[in-house]
Scaffold this motif. Structure first.
Motif, PDB file in Angstrom:
ATOM      1  N   ASP A  18       5.104  15.204  -2.583  1.00 47.12           N
ATOM      2  CA  ASP A  18       3.775  14.794  -2.145  1.00 47.12           C
ATOM      3  C   ASP A  18       3.277  13.578  -2.926  1.00 47.12           C
ATOM      4  OD1 ASP A  18       1.621  15.072  -0.442  1.00 47.12           O
ATOM      5  OD2 ASP A  18       0.519  16.367  -1.819  1.00 47.12           O
ATOM      6  N   SER A  19       4.155  12.935  -3.685  1.00 40.04           N
ATOM      7  CA  SER A  19       3.740  11.778  -4.467  1.00 40.04           C
ATOM      8  C   SER A  19       3.693  10.536  -3.584  1.00 40.04           C
ATOM      9  CB  SER A  19       4.706  11.559  -5.636  1.00 40.04           C
ATOM     10  OG  SER A  19       5.974  11.203  -5.154  1.00 40.04           O
ATOM     11  N   ASP A  20       2.971   9.525  -4.060  1.00 38.33           N
ATOM     12  CA  ASP A  20       2.847   8.285  -3.306  1.00 38.33           C
ATOM     13  C   ASP A  20       4.183   7.561  -3.196  1.00 38.33           C
ATOM     14  OD1 ASP A  20       0.169   8.684  -2.889  1.00 38.33           O
ATOM     15  OD2 ASP A  20      -0.459   7.486  -4.615  1.00 38.33           O
ATOM     16  N   LEU A  21       4.957   7.571  -4.265  1.00 36.89           N
ATOM     17  CA  LEU A  21       6.248   6.896  -4.251  1.00 36.89           C
ATOM     18  C   LEU A  21       7.184   7.529  -3.224  1.00 36.89           C
ATOM     19  CD1 LEU A  21       8.173   4.801  -5.479  1.00 36.89           C
ATOM     20  CD2 LEU A  21       8.853   6.555  -7.120  1.00 36.89           C
ATOM     21  N   LEU A  72       2.195   6.893   6.675  1.00 39.85           N
ATOM     22  CA  LEU A  72       1.301   5.761   6.449  1.00 39.85           C
ATOM     23  C   LEU A  72      -0.162   6.201   6.491  1.00 39.85           C
ATOM     24  CD1 LEU A  72       3.058   2.873   8.381  1.00 39.85           C
ATOM     25  CD2 LEU A  72       2.975   3.284   5.915  1.00 39.85           C
ATOM     26  N   PHE A  73      -0.497   7.127   7.378  1.00 39.88           N
ATOM     27  CA  PHE A  73      -1.856   7.660   7.405  1.00 39.88           C
ATOM     28  C   PHE A  73      -2.176   8.402   6.110  1.00 39.88           C
ATOM     29  CE2 PHE A  73      -4.863  11.074   8.451  1.00 39.88           C
ATOM     30  CZ  PHE A  73      -5.936  10.298   8.877  1.00 39.88           C
ATOM     31  N   LEU A  74      -1.216   9.149   5.592  1.00 37.49           N
ATOM     32  CA  LEU A  74      -1.416   9.875   4.345  1.00 37.49           C
ATOM     33  C   LEU A  74      -1.626   8.918   3.176  1.00 37.49           C
ATOM     34  CD1 LEU A  74      -1.351  12.686   2.946  1.00 37.49           C
ATOM     35  CD2 LEU A  74       1.088  12.325   2.635  1.00 37.49           C
ATOM     36  N   ILE A  75      -0.813   7.874   3.101  1.00 43.22           N
ATOM     37  CA  ILE A  75      -0.941   6.897   2.014  1.00 43.22           C
ATOM     38  C   ILE A  75      -2.268   6.157   2.109  1.00 43.22           C
ATOM     39  CG2 ILE A  75       0.005   4.737   1.106  1.00 43.22           C
ATOM     40  CD1 ILE A  75       2.787   5.830   1.790  1.00 43.22           C
TER      41      ILE A  75
END
Length: 87
Positions: A18-21, A72-75
């Motif tokens: 669930d990390s951004d990377l 992309l929506f999550l980020i």
């Protein structure tokens, strides 16, 4: 003495998936699969013998597109949420 369930001195640990990377890596992978499937559709439509198998790259395109849009929506939502917390 009872322990607090959510102590204020601890930082919340996010799971690795669930990390951004990781979301960015998955988005890059999904974009490359999406591009690969567009090439597959064009090749399948060029050759008469492969036209009936055109559904395979179409399914790949749909699934990778869904994954790409979701990540992309999550980020983007995380970035907006962080900016709102900073202000």
């Amino acid at each position: 003495m009872k322990l607090h369930r959510n102590p204020s001195f601890r930082k919340v640990v996010t799971p690795w998936y669930d990390s951004d990377l990781f979301c960015l890596v998955i988005s890059i992978f999904a974009a490359s699969v999406f591009y690969f499937s567009t090439i597959g559709i064009s090749v399948a439509l060029e050759h008469q013998q492969y036209q009936r198998y055109c559904w395979v790259p179409i399914v790949l395109m749909l699934l990778s597109g869904i994954l790409l849009v979701t990540n992309l929506f999550l980020i983007l939502s995380r970035m907006v949420h962080r900016r709102a917390e900073e202000e």
